[in-house]
Design an enzyme around this catalytic site. Structure first.
Site, mmCIF file in Angstrom:
data_model
loop_
_atom_site.group_PDB
_atom_site.id
_atom_site.type_symbol
_atom_site.label_atom_id
_atom_site.label_comp_id
_atom_site.label_asym_id
_atom_site.label_seq_id
_atom_site.Cartn_x
_atom_site.Cartn_y
_atom_site.Cartn_z
ATOM 1 C CB VAL A 1 -0.947 -0.236 1.229
ATOM 2 C CG1 VAL A 1 -1.825 1.303 1.299
ATOM 3 C CG2 VAL A 1 -1.821 -0.994 1.124
ATOM 4 C CG HIS A 2 4.813 3.432 1.888
ATOM 5 N ND1 HIS A 2 4.588 4.366 2.243
ATOM 6 C CD2 HIS A 2 6.296 2.933 1.838
ATOM 7 C CE1 HIS A 2 5.880 5.207 2.251
ATOM 8 N NE2 HIS A 2 6.629 4.391 2.059
ATOM 9 C CB ALA A 3 5.100 0.290 -2.919
ATOM 10 C CG HIS B 1 6.852 6.502 -2.345
ATOM 11 N ND1 HIS B 1 6.823 7.536 -1.286
ATOM 12 C CD2 HIS B 1 8.067 6.323 -2.795
ATOM 13 C CE1 HIS B 1 8.309 7.987 -1.307
ATOM 14 N NE2 HIS B 1 8.817 7.432 -2.108
#
Length: 106
Positions: free
Chosen positions: A74-76, A79
């Site tokens: 999810v962070h990727a 980002h």
């Protein structure tokens, strides 16, 4: 496929592309539009690398290869989305700065 490696590729390349775009914006503020354009090209190439990695993961999921939805994934994705959005905005800001510079010359 080493999932964590692929995810970190997205994060790393997305972040690098965003940093390069901000460098391009700074160059444009200094009226160095040629260098700004070169830096934007480099940023876009790096962003494309991140996007290609994302596409590889999407294809793996479509092929039912088991792509886990983790907080890191999810962070990727977040980002990458932020990098794409900011790159687009910075490209338009540079166009405006170039236009202002040209008007100031006249």
């Amino acid at each position: 496929m080493d999932m964590e490696k692929e995810i970190f590729e997205i994060i790393s390349n997305g972040g690098d592309a965003k940093a390069m775009a901000y460098e391009a914006l700074e160059l444009a503020h200094e009226n160095d539009f040629q260098q700004a354009e070169e830096k934007l090209k480099e940023a876009n190439q790096t962003l494309n690398t991140a996007h290609n990695t994302q596409t590889k993961l999407i294809q793996a999921e479509l092929n039912r290869e088991g792509v886990p939805m983790t907080l890191l994934m999810v962070h990727a994705q977040d980002h990458l989305m932020a990098a794409i959005s900011e790159m687009s905005l910075i490209e338009n800001m540079i166009k405006l700065l170039k236009r202002i510079s040209e008007l100031e010359k006249n």
